[in-house]
Design an enzyme around this catalytic site. Structure first.
Site, PDB file in Angstrom:
ATOM      1  N   HIS A 260       0.852  -1.193   0.000  1.00 17.34           N
ATOM      2  CA  HIS A 260       0.000   0.000   0.000  1.00 17.34           C
ATOM      3  C   HIS A 260       0.879   1.231   0.000  1.00 17.34           C
ATOM      4  O   HIS A 260       1.939   1.236   0.639  1.00 17.34           O
ATOM      5  CB  HIS A 260      -0.911   0.016   1.237  1.00 17.34           C
ATOM      6  CG  HIS A 260      -2.058   0.964   1.099  1.00 17.34           C
ATOM      7  ND1 HIS A 260      -1.969   2.284   1.429  1.00 17.34           N
ATOM      8  CD2 HIS A 260      -3.310   0.768   0.622  1.00 17.34           C
ATOM      9  CE1 HIS A 260      -3.129   2.865   1.177  1.00 17.34           C
ATOM     10  NE2 HIS A 260      -3.969   1.978   0.690  1.00 17.34           N
ATOM     11  N   GLU A 318      -7.836  -5.208  -0.041  1.00 17.59           N
ATOM     12  CA  GLU A 318      -8.434  -5.971  -1.140  1.00 17.59           C
ATOM     13  C   GLU A 318      -8.437  -7.468  -0.887  1.00 17.59           C
ATOM     14  O   GLU A 318      -9.288  -8.191  -1.395  1.00 17.59           O
ATOM     15  CB  GLU A 318      -7.678  -5.678  -2.450  1.00 17.59           C
ATOM     16  CG  GLU A 318      -7.608  -4.226  -2.823  1.00 17.59           C
ATOM     17  CD  GLU A 318      -8.937  -3.651  -3.276  1.00 17.59           C
ATOM     18  OE1 GLU A 318      -9.979  -4.092  -2.755  1.00 17.59           O
ATOM     19  OE2 GLU A 318      -8.926  -2.768  -4.146  1.00 17.59           O
TER      20      GLU A 318
HETATM   21  N1  ACO Z   1       3.844  -7.652  -4.741  1.00 20.92           N
HETATM   22  C1  ACO Z   1       5.167  -7.697  -5.019  1.00 20.92           C
HETATM   23  N2  ACO Z   1       5.982  -6.622  -4.944  1.00 20.92           N
HETATM   24  C2  ACO Z   1       5.413  -5.451  -4.599  1.00 20.92           C
HETATM   25  C3  ACO Z   1       4.035  -5.338  -4.304  1.00 20.92           C
HETATM   26  C4  ACO Z   1       3.258  -6.498  -4.378  1.00 20.92           C
HETATM   27  N3  ACO Z   1       1.954  -6.484  -4.104  1.00 20.92           N
HETATM   28  N4  ACO Z   1       3.762  -4.047  -3.985  1.00 20.92           N
HETATM   29  C5  ACO Z   1       4.919  -3.369  -4.092  1.00 20.92           C
HETATM   30  N5  ACO Z   1       5.912  -4.216  -4.467  1.00 20.92           N
HETATM   31  C6  ACO Z   1       7.310  -3.874  -4.647  1.00 20.92           C
HETATM   32  C7  ACO Z   1       7.550  -3.101  -5.932  1.00 20.92           C
HETATM   33  O1  ACO Z   1       7.833  -3.974  -7.004  1.00 20.92           O
HETATM   34  C8  ACO Z   1       8.726  -2.242  -5.559  1.00 20.92           C
HETATM   35  O2  ACO Z   1       9.867  -3.050  -5.608  1.00 20.92           O
HETATM   36  P1  ACO Z   1      11.289  -2.403  -6.054  1.00 20.92           P
HETATM   37  O3  ACO Z   1      11.560  -1.308  -5.057  1.00 20.92           O
HETATM   38  O4  ACO Z   1      12.226  -3.556  -5.992  1.00 20.92           O
HETATM   39  O5  ACO Z   1      11.071  -1.887  -7.454  1.00 20.92           O
HETATM   40  C9  ACO Z   1       8.473  -1.911  -4.084  1.00 20.92           C
HETATM   41  O6  ACO Z   1       7.688  -2.991  -3.577  1.00 20.92           O
HETATM   42  C10 ACO Z   1       7.740  -0.601  -3.856  1.00 20.92           C
HETATM   43  O7  ACO Z   1       6.589  -0.589  -4.684  1.00 20.92           O
HETATM   44  P2  ACO Z   1       5.939   0.728  -5.295  1.00 20.92           P
HETATM   45  O8  ACO Z   1       5.286   0.376  -6.595  1.00 20.92           O
HETATM   46  O9  ACO Z   1       6.914   1.856  -5.268  1.00 20.92           O
HETATM   47  O10 ACO Z   1       4.826   1.030  -4.227  1.00 20.92           O
HETATM   48  P3  ACO Z   1       3.635   2.029  -4.442  1.00 20.92           P
HETATM   49  O11 ACO Z   1       3.424   2.739  -3.153  1.00 20.92           O
HETATM   50  O12 ACO Z   1       3.828   2.866  -5.654  1.00 20.92           O
HETATM   51  O13 ACO Z   1       2.456   1.016  -4.766  1.00 20.92           O
HETATM   52  C11 ACO Z   1       0.597  -0.399  -4.695  1.00 20.92           C
HETATM   53  C12 ACO Z   1       1.409   0.671  -3.942  1.00 20.92           C
HETATM   54  C13 ACO Z   1       0.239   0.102  -6.100  1.00 20.92           C
HETATM   55  C14 ACO Z   1      -0.682  -0.684  -3.938  1.00 20.92           C
HETATM   56  C15 ACO Z   1       1.439  -1.687  -4.799  1.00 20.92           C
HETATM   57  O14 ACO Z   1       1.772  -2.154  -3.504  1.00 20.92           O
HETATM   58  C16 ACO Z   1       0.767  -2.804  -5.601  1.00 20.92           C
HETATM   59  O15 ACO Z   1       0.884  -2.843  -6.828  1.00 20.92           O
HETATM   60  N6  ACO Z   1       0.038  -3.748  -4.900  1.00 20.92           N
HETATM   61  C17 ACO Z   1      -0.690  -4.795  -5.597  1.00 20.92           C
HETATM   62  C18 ACO Z   1      -2.017  -4.262  -6.122  1.00 20.92           C
HETATM   63  C19 ACO Z   1      -3.039  -4.029  -5.009  1.00 20.92           C
HETATM   64  O16 ACO Z   1      -3.189  -4.829  -4.102  1.00 20.92           O
HETATM   65  N7  ACO Z   1      -3.758  -2.891  -5.131  1.00 20.92           N
HETATM   66  C20 ACO Z   1      -4.808  -2.486  -4.170  1.00 20.92           C
HETATM   67  C21 ACO Z   1      -4.283  -1.395  -3.287  1.00 20.92           C
HETATM   68  S1  ACO Z   1      -5.466  -1.003  -2.013  1.00 20.92           S
HETATM   69  C22 ACO Z   1      -6.535   0.103  -2.737  1.00 20.92           C
HETATM   70  O17 ACO Z   1      -6.216   0.825  -3.637  1.00 20.92           O
HETATM   71  C23 ACO Z   1      -7.951   0.120  -2.308  1.00 20.92           C
END
Ligand code: ACO
Length: 381
Positions: A260, A318
């Site tokens: 998140h 989620e």
């Molecule tokens: N699975 C695997 N790796 C992940 C995940 C995940 N669910 N989430 C983040 N990471 C990793 C990224 O690849 C990144 O790795 P890196 O630094 O090696 O490149 C690191 O963790 C940081 O991720 P960011 O994309 O910078 O985090 P951001 O804050 O932009 O993204 C988000 C948050 C979009 C929710 C992300 O965690 C994600 O894609 N989760 C999966 C989708 C999801 O569950 N969405 C619902 C969110 S809740 C809502 O909106 C109601």
């Protein structure tokens, strides 16, 4: 004299772009406050009509106020012919559910001659009709006629009734109300920000909500619960969990339902929904699925720490949304639209706040293109 270039902040991370009395999200403490109440207290007790009243009027209604508000909302509990016509056309094309919701939501701008032309009317009509649109579209896609709504049922119970044609039990209605209350508002998330940007231009409520539906559709925001549940189904058995998740992370894929932007500890909404799902599954559901989901969660969090150390990737809302809505008999196609049925109340509350703030939202960009180009006539290119 050169002007200083403003800092570019990717994703607007950490930027404060609004003041709100609606909800407070503390990502370090894992705390969510909704209009002054701890999430855990309000989500499990309020009806969705009480929650809507609280967000729009900043107070809990008394008995009379609640009865009046329910009646005002229920008065909009019917879909005009033009909305149904559009949904029929969308169903013929097998349009995506969120696209169908966005298009049908826009028809609320078409007023019948007896309806007043004001945005409070639009706000009530949007909230009252979202469940009708989603349920009608679900039935049309499945070659069934939409059912006539019941004004004697609560907002949540009527939605379940319109989907299934049977009156839901008390447990089902409570589980859905807890879900709707849990996701009703969450600070300046992407769809809420979208709604605020649109209304800040002095555009209208229907436009703000239609834009917000578009923002919610994406898998990085509201589109994650379907894939999160698919993952649990694909795993199928606790013994497969670790190899399955490891393989996904080795391929560099994201685990839906984890991570998140704001929460760096467990999303408090996951706790509330996990508890609600546990109660629902105890009262008649696939308890093996519930146990498997708990196991998948534990393994996923541990492996995320191994593959992405220090990123604090925890369970988000989620994951348990998927389990709860599945327990209510909802197919995955309805997960994101059901999220919208709740969040529309928050979008509207934010839009009212933004109107009161009265300032257009207009950030800046840093130009990264070429300079000093010279015009070349077409015949010389
Ligand atoms: N699975 C695997 N790796 C992940 C995940 C995940 N669910 N989430 C983040 N990471 C990793 C990224 O690849 C990144 O790795 P890196 O630094 O090696 O490149 C690191 O963790 C940081 O991720 P960011 O994309 O910078 O985090 P951001 O804050 O932009 O993204 C988000 C948050 C979009 C929710 C992300 O965690 C994600 O894609 N989760 C999966 C989708 C999801 O569950 N969405 C619902 C969110 S809740 C809502 O909106 C109601």
């Amino acid at each position: 004299m050169t002007t200083a270039t403003p800092d570019y902040i990717p994703g607007l991370q950490g930027v404060v772009a609004a003041e709100t009395r609606l909800s407070s999200v503390d990502g370090q403490l894992g705390e969510l406050i909704i209009a002054g109440f701890p999430l855990e207290e309000i989500a499990e007790n309020a009806t969705f009509e009480e929650m809507t009243y609280l967000l729009w009027y900043d107070t809990l209604p008394d008995r009379q106020q609640l009865a009046d508000f329910r009646a005002r909302l229920a008065a909009y509990r019917a879909l005009p012919g033009h909305t149904l016509d559009l949904l029929r056309a969308a169903a013929e094309q097998q349009a995506d559910f969120m696209d169908a919701l966005r298009m049908a939501a826009s028809t609320i701008s078409l007023r019948t001659p007896d309806e007043p032309d004001d945005e409070y009317r639009d706000a009530l009509a949007l909230v009252a009709r979202f469940p009708l649109i989603v349920a009608a579209y679900w039935r049309l896609v499945n070659k069934q006629e939409p059912l006539p709504p019941r004004t004697d049922l609560s907002h949540a119970a009527n939605y379940l009734y319109l989907l299934n044609g049977t009156e839901p039990g008390v447990e089902q209605t409570r589980a859905l109300e807890t879900y709707l209350n849990t996701v009703v508002d969450h600070g300046l998330n992407a769809s809420t920000f979208t709604a605020r940007v649109i209304i800040s231009t002095q555009s209208d409520m229907v436009s703000a909500v239609a834009g917000a539906v578009g923002a919610l559709k994406g898998p990085l925001h509201g589109g994650a619960p379907g894939p999160a549940l698919d993952m649990v189904f694909e795993i199928g058995d606790a013994a497969n969990t670790e190899p399955y998740i490891r393989a996904k992370l080795e391929r560099g894929e994201r685990l839906m339902g984890f991570g998140h932007r704001v929460y760096k500890v467990r999303d408090p909404r996951a706790d509330v929904l996990g508890r609600a799902a546990e109660i629902l599954y105890q009262t008649g559901g696939d308890s093996k699925l519930y146990a498997l989901a708990r196991h998948v969660e534990q393994v996923a969090v541990a492996l995320l720490e191994e593959y992405k150390p220090g990123r604090n990737l925890q369970t988000n809302v989620e994951f348990y949304t998927a389990l709860l809505l599945h327990g209510l008999g909802l197919p995955t196609a309805l997960f994101s639209p059901t999220f919208a049925i709740s969040r529309v109340v928050g979008w509207i509350a934010h839009a009212f706040e933004q109107q009161a703030a009265g300032r257009i939202i207009r950030p800046q960009s840093v130009y990264t293109g070429t300079r000093n180009r010279r015009w070349v006539p077409l015949e010389r290119r």
